[in-house]
Design an enzyme around this catalytic site. Structure first.
Site, PDB file in Angstrom:
ATOM      1  N   GLY A  34       0.710  -5.026   0.925  1.00 58.59           N
ATOM      2  CA  GLY A  34      -0.475  -5.081   0.076  1.00 58.59           C
ATOM      3  C   GLY A  34      -0.179  -5.665  -1.297  1.00 58.59           C
ATOM      4  CD  GLU A  65       1.812  -5.684   5.566  1.00 56.29           C
ATOM      5  OE1 GLU A  65       2.632  -6.593   5.851  1.00 56.29           O
ATOM      6  OE2 GLU A  65       0.993  -5.787   4.640  1.00 56.29           O
ATOM      7  CD  GLU A  89      -2.307  -7.632   2.811  1.00 56.14           C
ATOM      8  OE1 GLU A  89      -2.110  -6.439   2.498  1.00 56.14           O
ATOM      9  OE2 GLU A  89      -2.818  -7.977   3.879  1.00 56.14           O
ATOM     10  CB  ALA A 115      -0.889  -0.014   1.237  1.00 56.28           C
TER      11      ALA A 115
HETATM   12  N1  CO8 Z   1       4.597   3.276  -0.415  1.00 52.68           N
HETATM   13  C1  CO8 Z   1       4.996   4.467  -0.901  1.00 52.68           C
HETATM   14  N2  CO8 Z   1       6.164   4.651  -1.555  1.00 52.68           N
HETATM   15  C2  CO8 Z   1       6.954   3.579  -1.697  1.00 52.68           C
HETATM   16  C3  CO8 Z   1       6.613   2.310  -1.207  1.00 52.68           C
HETATM   17  C4  CO8 Z   1       5.359   2.187  -0.536  1.00 52.68           C
HETATM   18  N3  CO8 Z   1       4.930   1.006  -0.066  1.00 52.68           N
HETATM   19  N4  CO8 Z   1       7.606   1.453  -1.494  1.00 52.68           N
HETATM   20  C5  CO8 Z   1       8.540   2.153  -2.152  1.00 52.68           C
HETATM   21  N5  CO8 Z   1       8.158   3.442  -2.286  1.00 52.68           N
HETATM   22  C6  CO8 Z   1       8.895   4.531  -2.928  1.00 52.68           C
HETATM   23  C7  CO8 Z   1      10.034   4.993  -2.072  1.00 52.68           C
HETATM   24  O1  CO8 Z   1       9.568   5.905  -1.093  1.00 52.68           O
HETATM   25  C8  CO8 Z   1      10.940   5.627  -3.102  1.00 52.68           C
HETATM   26  O2  CO8 Z   1      10.419   6.894  -3.419  1.00 52.68           O
HETATM   27  P1  CO8 Z   1      11.418   8.186  -3.469  1.00 52.68           P
HETATM   28  O3  CO8 Z   1      12.360   7.857  -4.583  1.00 52.68           O
HETATM   29  O4  CO8 Z   1      10.479   9.299  -3.761  1.00 52.68           O
HETATM   30  O5  CO8 Z   1      12.067   8.243  -2.135  1.00 52.68           O
HETATM   31  C9  CO8 Z   1      10.737   4.743  -4.330  1.00 52.68           C
HETATM   32  O6  CO8 Z   1       9.507   4.055  -4.111  1.00 52.68           O
HETATM   33  C10 CO8 Z   1      11.830   3.704  -4.494  1.00 52.68           C
HETATM   34  O7  CO8 Z   1      11.933   2.973  -3.286  1.00 52.68           O
HETATM   35  P2  CO8 Z   1      13.323   2.742  -2.512  1.00 52.68           P
HETATM   36  O8  CO8 Z   1      14.237   3.875  -2.767  1.00 52.68           O
HETATM   37  O9  CO8 Z   1      12.984   2.415  -1.091  1.00 52.68           O
HETATM   38  O10 CO8 Z   1      13.844   1.432  -3.282  1.00 52.68           O
HETATM   39  P3  CO8 Z   1      14.851   0.335  -2.730  1.00 52.68           P
HETATM   40  O11 CO8 Z   1      15.194  -0.505  -3.901  1.00 52.68           O
HETATM   41  O12 CO8 Z   1      15.940   0.956  -1.933  1.00 52.68           O
HETATM   42  O13 CO8 Z   1      13.989  -0.524  -1.679  1.00 52.68           O
HETATM   43  C11 CO8 Z   1      12.034  -1.750  -0.942  1.00 52.68           C
HETATM   44  C12 CO8 Z   1      12.923  -1.323  -2.127  1.00 52.68           C
HETATM   45  C13 CO8 Z   1      12.805  -2.696  -0.014  1.00 52.68           C
HETATM   46  C14 CO8 Z   1      10.838  -2.481  -1.529  1.00 52.68           C
HETATM   47  C15 CO8 Z   1      11.589  -0.501  -0.145  1.00 52.68           C
HETATM   48  O14 CO8 Z   1      11.078   0.460  -1.048  1.00 52.68           O
HETATM   49  C16 CO8 Z   1      10.532  -0.779   0.882  1.00 52.68           C
HETATM   50  O15 CO8 Z   1      10.812  -1.299   1.942  1.00 52.68           O
HETATM   51  N6  CO8 Z   1       9.255  -0.381   0.603  1.00 52.68           N
HETATM   52  C17 CO8 Z   1       8.166  -0.500   1.526  1.00 52.68           C
HETATM   53  C18 CO8 Z   1       7.697  -1.922   1.667  1.00 52.68           C
HETATM   54  C19 CO8 Z   1       6.582  -2.020   2.679  1.00 52.68           C
HETATM   55  O16 CO8 Z   1       6.754  -1.755   3.857  1.00 52.68           O
HETATM   56  N7  CO8 Z   1       5.361  -2.416   2.249  1.00 52.68           N
HETATM   57  C20 CO8 Z   1       4.220  -2.516   3.094  1.00 52.68           C
HETATM   58  C21 CO8 Z   1       3.394  -1.260   2.994  1.00 52.68           C
HETATM   59  S1  CO8 Z   1       2.019  -1.253   4.140  1.00 52.68           S
HETATM   60  C22 CO8 Z   1       0.840  -2.211   3.390  1.00 52.68           C
HETATM   61  O17 CO8 Z   1       1.030  -2.676   2.317  1.00 52.68           O
HETATM   62  C23 CO8 Z   1      -0.421  -2.446   4.143  1.00 52.68           C
HETATM   63  C24 CO8 Z   1      -1.577  -2.879   3.248  1.00 52.68           C
HETATM   64  C25 CO8 Z   1      -2.850  -2.787   4.046  1.00 52.68           C
HETATM   65  C26 CO8 Z   1      -4.152  -2.789   3.243  1.00 52.68           C
HETATM   66  C27 CO8 Z   1      -4.513  -1.612   2.444  1.00 52.68           C
HETATM   67  C28 CO8 Z   1      -4.885  -0.360   3.156  1.00 52.68           C
HETATM   68  C29 CO8 Z   1      -5.446   0.752   2.262  1.00 52.68           C
END
Ligand code: CO8
Length: 258
Positions: free
Chosen positions: A109, A132, A112, A66
Site C-alpha cells: 500500500g 502482498e 500504491e 497497509a
Molecule cells: N504492517 C504492520 N506493521 C509493520 C508493517 C506493516 N506493513 N511493516 C513493518 N511493520 C512493523 C514490524 O512489525 C515491526 O514492528 P515490531 O517492532 O513491533 O515487531 C516494525 O514495523 C519494524 O519492522 P521490521 O522489524 O520488520 O523492520 P526490518 O527493517 O527488519 O524490515 C521490511 C523492513 C522489509 C519493510 C519489513 O518490515 C516488511 O517486510 N514489512 C511488510 C511489508 C509488506 O508486506 N507490505 C505489504 C502489506 S499488505 C498491503 O499493503 C496491502 C494494501 C491493500 C490495500 C489497503 C487495504 C486496507
C-alpha cells in the site's frame, strides 16, 4: 495542528508538507493514518493559500504497506461491508498536485499511495515493491493497475508475482519515478519542485493535472479533444494574458490565480 497522531503537517509558503509518522511500524498505513491523511489532503486541497502538496515518510520508510496487523484477522464480509479500501481513493482524487517524496521502503500500500500521487521523486535509498503475494494476497489499492501502466506488464507482473523490490535506479529506468536524488536532498528537492508548481497559476496547474490524468481514462482521440477544449478555455483566464504579456515584456509573470 488538527490533533493528528499518525501524520505531521506543516506549510511553507504556498506548499503543504505532510509527513507520515508511525516510526514504530515503518509508517504502516493503518485505518487511522489513512483517515488523517485524507483529512489533511482535503483541507489543503480546499485551502486557496496552498498551491502544491508534498507527501513524504521517514528516511527508513515512506510506508511499508497497509497495516498487516489490522488486516490479519479481517474476514471477507468485513472486508466487503467495511469498505476498507475506498478511503484510500482520497489520495488519488485530490485536484491539486501531490508530489510523493520517497526514501526507504515504499511497499504494498505504500507503493500504491506513492503511485496515487502525481509524480514520485525518489531518494537513492528508495525501494519499491508489491510484496502482498508473500502474505497470501495481492495489491488491493490499485497496484496491479497503476504499476502496470507505469512500468509495463513484464516488470509489473514480475514484481506482483514474486514480491521482488526495485531499487531507485531501476525505478527511474522503468519510469516509476520522475527522478532520483541523494537521500539528504530529498525534501529540499521535492519542496523546490512544489514551490515551482505553487508559483504557477493555480487554475492552470489544476487543469493541467486533470488533462494529464485524462490520458489514463480515455482514448487518444478523446483525450486530445479534452486537452483542446481545456487549452481553449485557458484563454478566458487573466493568468494567460499575464503569462504571455510577461514573456513579451521580458519580465517575470505575477499570476493572480484567476
Ligand atoms: N504492517 C504492520 N506493521 C509493520 C508493517 C506493516 N506493513 N511493516 C513493518 N511493520 C512493523 C514490524 O512489525 C515491526 O514492528 P515490531 O517492532 O513491533 O515487531 C516494525 O514495523 C519494524 O519492522 P521490521 O522489524 O520488520 O523492520 P526490518 O527493517 O527488519 O524490515 C521490511 C523492513 C522489509 C519493510 C519489513 O518490515 C516488511 O517486510 N514489512 C511488510 C511489508 C509488506 O508486506 N507490505 C505489504 C502489506 S499488505 C498491503 O499493503 C496491502 C494494501 C491493500 C490495500 C489497503 C487495504 C486496507
Amino acid at each position: 495542528a488538527q490533533g493528528y497522531e499518525t501524520i505531521l503537517t506543516e506549510t511553507r509558503g504556498r506548499v503543504a508538507l505532510i509527513t507520515l509518522n508511525r516510526p514504530q511500524a515503518l509508517n504502516a498505513l493503518c485505518a487511522q493514518l489513512m483517515t488523517e491523511l485524507n483529512d489533511a489532503l482535503a483541507r489543503f486541497d480546499a485551502d486557496p493559500a496552498i498551491g502544491c502538496i508534498v507527501l513524504t515518510g521517514s528516511e527508513k520508510a515512506f510506508a511499508a504497506g497497509a497495516d498487516i496487523k489490522e488486516l490479519q484477522p479481517t474476514t471477507y464480509p468485513q472486508s466487503y461491508t467495511g469498505d476498507l479500501i475506498t478511503p484510500w481513493d482520497g489520495v488519488a482524487n485530490r485536484r491539486k498536485p501531490i508530489i510523493a517524496a520517497v526514501a526507504g521502503f515504499a511497499l504494498g500500500g505504500g507503493c500504491e499511495v506513492a503511485m496515487m500521487c502525481d509524480f514520485i521523486i525518489a531518494a537513492d535509498t528508495a525501494k519499491f515493491g508489491q510484496p502482498e503475494i508473500r502474505l497470501g494476497v495481492m495489491p488491493g489499492a490499485g497496484g496491479t493497475q497503476r504499476l502496470t501502466r507505469l512500468v509495463g506488464k513484464s516488470k509489473a507482473m514480475e514484481m506482483c508475482l514474486t514480491g521482488r523490490m526495485m531499487d531507485a535506479a531501476e525505478a527511474e529506468r522503468a519510469g516509476l519515478v520522475s527522478r532520483v536524488v541523494p537521500a539528504a536532498e530529498l525534501i529540499a528537492e521535492a519542496m523546490k519542485a512544489a514551490e515551482t508548481i505553487a508559483s504557477m497559476s493555480l487554475p492552470i496547474v489544476m487543469m493541467t493535472k486533470e488533462s494529464v490524468n485524462r490520458s489514463y481514462e480515455t482514448t487518444l482521440a478523446e483525450g486530445i479533444r479534452f486537452e483542446r477544449r481545456v487549452f481553449q478555455a485557458m484563454f478566458a483566464t487573466a493568468d494567460q494574458k499575464e503569462g504571455m504579456s510577461a514573456f513579451v515584456d521580458k519580465r517575470k509573470p505575477a499570476f493572480r490565480n484567476g
